[in-house]
Design an enzyme around this catalytic site. Structure first.
Site, PDB file in Angstrom:
ATOM      1  N   ASP A  78       0.826  -1.210   0.000  1.00 56.93           N
ATOM      2  CA  ASP A  78       0.000   0.000   0.000  1.00 56.93           C
ATOM      3  C   ASP A  78       0.857   1.254   0.000  1.00 56.93           C
ATOM      4  O   ASP A  78       2.021   1.236   0.421  1.00 56.93           O
ATOM      5  CB  ASP A  78      -0.877   0.046   1.258  1.00 56.93           C
ATOM      6  CG  ASP A  78      -1.998  -0.974   1.249  1.00 56.93           C
ATOM      7  OD1 ASP A  78      -2.041  -1.806   0.324  1.00 56.93           O
ATOM      8  OD2 ASP A  78      -2.823  -0.943   2.178  1.00 56.93           O
ATOM      9  N   HIS A 122      -6.061   2.635  -4.113  1.00 51.97           N
ATOM     10  CA  HIS A 122      -5.933   2.945  -2.680  1.00 51.97           C
ATOM     11  C   HIS A 122      -6.378   4.375  -2.403  1.00 51.97           C
ATOM     12  O   HIS A 122      -5.881   5.012  -1.484  1.00 51.97           O
ATOM     13  CB  HIS A 122      -4.493   2.721  -2.226  1.00 51.97           C
ATOM     14  CG  HIS A 122      -4.326   2.564  -0.742  1.00 51.97           C
ATOM     15  ND1 HIS A 122      -5.201   1.847   0.039  1.00 51.97           N
ATOM     16  CD2 HIS A 122      -3.367   3.039   0.109  1.00 51.97           C
ATOM     17  CE1 HIS A 122      -4.794   1.877   1.294  1.00 51.97           C
ATOM     18  NE2 HIS A 122      -3.694   2.605   1.371  1.00 51.97           N
ATOM     19  N   HIS A 167       3.785  -2.309   2.950  1.00 52.36           N
ATOM     20  CA  HIS A 167       3.790  -0.945   2.424  1.00 52.36           C
ATOM     21  C   HIS A 167       5.089  -0.677   1.682  1.00 52.36           C
ATOM     22  O   HIS A 167       6.145  -1.210   2.056  1.00 52.36           O
ATOM     23  CB  HIS A 167       3.619   0.070   3.564  1.00 52.36           C
ATOM     24  CG  HIS A 167       2.329  -0.096   4.313  1.00 52.36           C
ATOM     25  ND1 HIS A 167       2.155  -1.084   5.267  1.00 52.36           N
ATOM     26  CD2 HIS A 167       1.155   0.587   4.232  1.00 52.36           C
ATOM     27  CE1 HIS A 167       0.923  -0.998   5.753  1.00 52.36           C
ATOM     28  NE2 HIS A 167       0.303  -0.007   5.143  1.00 52.36           N
TER      29      HIS A 167
END
Length: 213
Positions: free
Chosen positions: A35, A86, A181
């Protein structure tokens, strides 16, 4: 530390076509997801590492960063990874109106379309917050959210060796969607150690499939 959030077990009761919390267990596959990118400092070394080991993953990208770093999105697609949505700003949806949430989603879909030709993309909301309004909208429009069944906790400011020890002691299982991430070097540094070990043990890693639309 809980790497298998109970809330997502409840979300797992919803149909996979609406909320995906686990991937297919076929072929012994796990699903790495990243992400908050693309990031010009952290995404390229991560892509280098994945390419080195022949691993495909899924990247849930932020619209504002897509606009700033299109060359990184091109590389993600060229190397066979999945593009996910996202949101545009990465602000929490918790206090947004439904209209604003949909704008964040549609604007980012439009940006991603320029790279993979898809009109819609799997969506992971910032901080995992959706709300009943988006659940209803996605159900009506046959779209899907992606959550996770395994949280790497790589967003915590802890020593890297601690993260490596957690991943080694309690590795992702077949079908697990792993939350990571690419806006820091924590995921890269941990995977640089763990991917060779996991692959050597016979684990495999795949990109999530896009939904049917």
């Amino acid at each position: 530390m809980n790497m298998r959030p109970k809330k997502h077990r409840l979300l797992g009761l919803l149909p996979d076509a609406l909320v995906l919390t686990n991937g297919s267990r076929r072929d012994n596959a796990r699903y790495l997801t990243f992400d908050d990118g693309p990031d010009p400092t952290y995404t390229p070394p991560l892509l280098d590492l994945l390419a080195k080991h022949g691993v495909k993953a899924s990247f849930f990208l932020v619209g504002q960063k897509i606009e700033r770093h299109p060359e990184l999105v091109e590389r993600i697609v060229a190397e066979g990874h999945m593009l996910g949505n996202h949101s545009y700003s990465h602000w929490s949806f918790k206090r947004m109106t439904t209209r604003k949430k949909l704008s964040e989603i549609h604007d980012t879909d439009a940006l991603l379309h320029a790279f993979d030709g898809r009109a819609h993309h799997r969506m992971r909301p910032p901080h995992g917050y959706v709300g009943a309004d988006l659940l209803c909208y996605f159900a009506i429009h046959r779209r899907s959210f992606v959550y996770w069944s395994y949280d790497s906790l790589d967003y915590q400011d802890r020593p890297n060796q601690e993260m490596i020890s957690r991943l080694r002691a309690d590795p992702p299982l077949p079908g697990d969607i792993v939350l990571m991430h690419d806006d820091s070097d924590r995921a890269h540094d941990a995977l640089a150690v763990m991917l060779p070990e996991w692959l050597g043990e016979g684990h495999s890693f795949s990109a999530l499939p896009q939904d049917a639309r």
